[in-house]
Write a protein that holds these residues in place. Structure first.
Motif, mmCIF file in Angstrom:
data_model
loop_
_atom_site.group_PDB
_atom_site.id
_atom_site.type_symbol
_atom_site.label_atom_id
_atom_site.label_comp_id
_atom_site.label_asym_id
_atom_site.label_seq_id
_atom_site.Cartn_x
_atom_site.Cartn_y
_atom_site.Cartn_z
ATOM 1 N N SER A 105 0.822 -1.210 0.000
ATOM 2 C CA SER A 105 0.000 0.000 0.000
ATOM 3 C C SER A 105 0.854 1.257 0.000
ATOM 4 O O SER A 105 0.538 2.225 -0.700
ATOM 5 C CB SER A 105 -0.947 0.001 1.201
ATOM 6 O OG SER A 105 -0.247 0.211 2.416
ATOM 7 N N GLN A 109 1.107 4.113 -2.783
ATOM 8 C CA GLN A 109 0.863 5.478 -2.323
ATOM 9 C C GLN A 109 1.966 6.416 -2.796
ATOM 10 O O GLN A 109 1.702 7.556 -3.196
ATOM 11 C CB GLN A 109 0.771 5.497 -0.794
ATOM 12 C CG GLN A 109 0.284 6.808 -0.212
ATOM 13 C CD GLN A 109 0.242 6.769 1.296
ATOM 14 O OE1 GLN A 109 0.951 7.518 1.959
ATOM 15 N NE2 GLN A 109 -0.577 5.892 1.849
ATOM 16 N N THR A 112 1.393 7.323 -6.314
ATOM 17 C CA THR A 112 0.247 8.225 -6.442
ATOM 18 C C THR A 112 0.621 9.662 -6.102
ATOM 19 O O THR A 112 0.265 10.595 -6.836
ATOM 20 C CB THR A 112 -0.898 7.749 -5.524
ATOM 21 O OG1 THR A 112 -1.248 6.408 -5.853
ATOM 22 C CG2 THR A 112 -2.119 8.648 -5.687
ATOM 23 N N LEU A 136 -12.214 8.089 -1.868
ATOM 24 C CA LEU A 136 -11.653 6.765 -2.134
ATOM 25 C C LEU A 136 -11.301 6.048 -0.834
ATOM 26 O O LEU A 136 -11.652 4.872 -0.633
ATOM 27 C CB LEU A 136 -10.410 6.891 -3.013
ATOM 28 C CG LEU A 136 -9.594 5.604 -3.201
ATOM 29 C CD1 LEU A 136 -10.388 4.570 -3.991
ATOM 30 C CD2 LEU A 136 -8.258 5.912 -3.889
ATOM 31 N N GLY A 137 -10.618 6.740 0.058
ATOM 32 C CA GLY A 137 -10.176 6.116 1.295
ATOM 33 C C GLY A 137 -11.321 5.754 2.218
ATOM 34 O O GLY A 137 -11.374 4.633 2.756
ATOM 35 N N SER A 140 -13.410 2.813 0.836
ATOM 36 C CA SER A 140 -12.707 1.536 0.978
ATOM 37 C C SER A 140 -12.812 1.019 2.407
ATOM 38 O O SER A 140 -12.991 -0.183 2.634
ATOM 39 C CB SER A 140 -11.239 1.701 0.571
ATOM 40 O OG SER A 140 -11.116 2.082 -0.783
ATOM 41 N N LEU A 159 -6.844 -5.523 -1.011
ATOM 42 C CA LEU A 159 -7.096 -4.426 -1.949
ATOM 43 C C LEU A 159 -7.797 -3.262 -1.266
ATOM 44 O O LEU A 159 -7.450 -2.091 -1.503
ATOM 45 C CB LEU A 159 -7.935 -4.933 -3.122
ATOM 46 C CG LEU A 159 -8.309 -3.884 -4.180
ATOM 47 C CD1 LEU A 159 -7.057 -3.315 -4.837
ATOM 48 C CD2 LEU A 159 -9.234 -4.501 -5.232
ATOM 49 N N LEU A 160 -8.771 -3.550 -0.411
ATOM 50 C CA LEU A 160 -9.457 -2.476 0.315
ATOM 51 C C LEU A 160 -8.496 -1.726 1.229
ATOM 52 O O LEU A 160 -8.545 -0.492 1.316
ATOM 53 C CB LEU A 160 -10.618 -3.060 1.129
ATOM 54 C CG LEU A 160 -11.784 -3.658 0.350
ATOM 55 C CD1 LEU A 160 -12.839 -4.195 1.315
ATOM 56 C CD2 LEU A 160 -12.388 -2.625 -0.591
ATOM 57 N N CYS A 163 -6.286 0.543 -0.968
ATOM 58 C CA CYS A 163 -6.997 1.734 -1.451
ATOM 59 C C CYS A 163 -7.246 2.735 -0.328
ATOM 60 O O CYS A 163 -7.146 3.955 -0.529
ATOM 61 C CB CYS A 163 -8.323 1.323 -2.090
ATOM 62 S SG CYS A 163 -8.149 0.450 -3.656
ATOM 63 N N VAL A 166 -3.900 4.461 0.419
ATOM 64 C CA VAL A 166 -3.540 5.386 -0.659
ATOM 65 C C VAL A 166 -4.407 6.641 -0.587
ATOM 66 O O VAL A 166 -3.917 7.769 -0.731
ATOM 67 C CB VAL A 166 -3.688 4.701 -2.023
ATOM 68 C CG1 VAL A 166 -3.604 5.721 -3.163
ATOM 69 C CG2 VAL A 166 -2.616 3.632 -2.206
ATOM 70 N N GLY A 167 -5.708 6.457 -0.371
ATOM 71 C CA GLY A 167 -6.597 7.615 -0.278
ATOM 72 C C GLY A 167 -6.223 8.544 0.854
ATOM 73 O O GLY A 167 -6.213 9.763 0.691
#
Length: 582
Positions: A105, A109, A112, A136-137, A140, A159-160, A163, A166-167
């Protein structure tokens, strides 16, 4: 901050606008920090480990489900007590699964925030970008409510988690980019700036500060980006005593104000986290710390994050949050300004430019121009990894080695931010009383934090291993509570001072881009830390060995941090902007 007054051209304080923007900034800190405290540093690593455990098997046979038999404390060091889960073709430790997901993650990030740096520096898009990544964050995190560990697609939990992280990280880069402007708009800084400009005009009556006109009016925050001294005035040489004293006072007030805003944001976020932890404690205890209870806690943090981001959407400055011109005071009265062409702006092109800018920022010539900025980033690379990995490692250690139940971990999670509030508010007061610089405070905080993994290393001593002493070396659950309070008081202050200290070395007008580099440095190191700890846990079967790695990493940063020249770094950042737009 209002426009230049027609009579004297000095900056004016706009109370209403300043407090509206400050409320917007604080509101998002209040919203997003809950995810960090409740999920990212507490429930998320435990939940990921629990997902893996619910689907894993005990060594050495890999036939008995991990949840079918209770693991006794006496067997924690034995291989037969280890729980492994099959991901693809690989068998990995259930604790390592959490660390590997986190590593993935933070790597994503980093990619991003590199891409978004230039977009966030574009005034009409900074707030939009922040809110998009917040959506997004938070979404998730909310989706954790819909994915049980018994689902055949349970690996989607990784994956959640990716995300959500990253958000959060990307939105915080955009949020941090507001800090320099907010500090420049504070009343005490505006007054100090006006006094300095008076002194400069007295010394150089022919020098004026008049921004060039653009198609649209230059925002009144533009004066926050105006270098106070000409690039030819290195270190203030050649200035009268009054101007040098005014500059020193302005820099002191600006530094203190930046630290105060940053620390207050941390304290407010910690307070929100404590409230959410107390709310989450009810279902966690009612469901006896089950995986469903952990999912519920993470989902609730996402709901909080989404709900309290709404005031930020209203109050945070948007298109007028940054100037459309950078004004440079030249010794001979000549001015230069950089005006972005709105018609040529493109998001796709800006992403490509962001990567090109990063390449240019990291060439040796640019590093030499901003030497102290990069020296601090080198120290931050080690420190951010050390602090964040201490948090995740300690929680996994408490769960897998000390066998503390989820309800106890929630209590630890509440104690840490509670102490963090006190630390983030108490250290600025201690700093004012002792007369310490931000740099000295950071060094002291780092030294104090290193005592935690060092204390954990003592657990290898025979006196603690064989039960001759029943307390010490992080061998009992009770010690975790004491260390939680100690670490929280240090970490809360460290977070506020770390980002405020960095703000002093950022070239004006490029806040998001340089805070993106700040985040990249953080995330690139955080990619390494959990990965190494995961490898240590997999190789040795004992996560306690990771404490030696953490001690070494934190102390390696101290000499680098102490070599930062604050005054020169601040002047280099202003000169960097002046030479860029001239």
């Amino acid at each position: 901050m209002s426009e230049h007054a027609p009579d004297d051209g000095l900056p004016k304080y706009d109370k209403q606008k300043y407090h509206r923007h400050l409320r917007g900034w604080f509101s998002y800190a209040f919203a997003s920090e809950v995810f960090v405290i409740v999920s990212l540093t507490l429930f998320l690593p435990i939940c990921l480990e629990q997902f893996a455990r619910d689907n894993g098997y005990l060594l050495p046979d890999k036939t008995e489900p991990c949840n079918s038999a209770a693991t006794s404390p006496a067997a924690v060091d034995g291989e037969d007590a280890r729980c492994v889960v099959k991901i693809g073709w690989m068998w990995i430790d259930s604790a390592s699964f959490s660390l590997y997901v986190y590593s993935a993650s933070v790597a994503l990030q980093a990619l991003t925030v590199i891409s978004m740096g230039g977009i966030a520096d574009h005034p009409p898009h900074r707030k939009k970008l922040l809110l998009a990544f917040a959506a997004l964050g938070s979404l998730s995190a909310i989706l954790f409510l819909l994915l049980p560990s018994s689902s055949p697609v349970w690996p989607l939990v990784a994956l959640l988690a990716i995300c959500a992280n990253v958000g959060f990280g990307a939105s915080i880069v955009a949020l941090n980019a507001y800090i320099p402007t907010l500090a420049q708009g504070a009343q005490e800084v505006v007054e100090a700036r006006a006094n300095l400009l008076r002194q400069l005009r007295t010394a150089h009556p022919h020098t004026q500060s008049q921004p060039r006109e653009s198609e649209e009016a230059v925002d009144d925050a533009a004066e926050a980006y105006e270098p106070l001294l000409s690039p030819h005035h290195e270190g203030g040489d050649g200035l009268p005593v009054g101007a040098r004293e005014a500059k020193a006072e302005h820099d002191k007030v600006l530094s203190a104000t930046t630290s105060r805003i940053s620390s207050q944001g941390i304290a407010l976020g910690y307070a929100a986290g404590i409230v959410m932890l107390l709310l989450a404690l009810v279902p966690v205890r009612a469901l006896k710390g089950s995986t469903d209870a952990l999912r519920l806690a993470i989902g609730l943090s996402g709901v909080w994050w989404a709900l309290f981001s709404l005031p930020a959407a209203v109050w945070l400055p948007g298109a007028s949050s940054a100037p459309r011109a950078a004004i440079i005071l030249e010794e001979d009265g000549v001015e230069a300004s950089g005006l972005p062409d709105e018609r040529d702006w493109s998001m796709t092109r800006e992403i490509g430019r962001a990567w090109k800018r990063l390449g240019r920022m990291l060439v040796w010539r640019e590093i030499k121009r901003l030497r102290n900025t990069f020296v601090y980033l080198a120290a931050w690379f080690l420190l951010s990894d050390g602090f964040t990995t201490i948090t995740s490692t300690a929680l996994l250690f408490a769960k897998t080695t000390l066998h503390m139940p989820p309800s106890s971990l929630v209590l630890i999670g509440a104690l840490t931010p509670s102490a963090g509030i006190l630390g983030s508010l108490a250290w600025p007061a201690l700093q004012r009383r002792a007369g310490w610089s931000n740099l000295r405070v950071l060094v002291v905080l780092v030294a104090m934090a290193s005592a935690i993994p060092a204390y954990g290393c003592l657990g290898f001593l025979p006196v603690f291993q064989h039960g001759a002493v029943r307390f010490g070396g992080l061998t009992t659950p009770g010690e975790m509570y004491v260390l939680a309070v100690y670490f929280g008081s240090v970490y809360g202050a460290f977070q506020g001072y770390a980002r405020a200290f960095y703000a002093e070395f950022i070239p004006p007008g490029e806040e998001a881009r340089w805070y993106a580099l700040f985040s990249i440095t953080d995330k690139s190191s955080s990619f390494v830390g959990p990965l190494i700890v995961g490898l240590i846990a997999d190789t040795t079967g004992n996560i306690r060995y990771a404490f030696f790695f953490l001690v070494a990493m934190i102390w390696a940063a101290v000499p680098i941090l102490m070599s930062v020249d604050v005054e020169r770094g601040r002047e280099d950042a202003q000169r960097y902007t002046a030479l860029t737009v001239a």
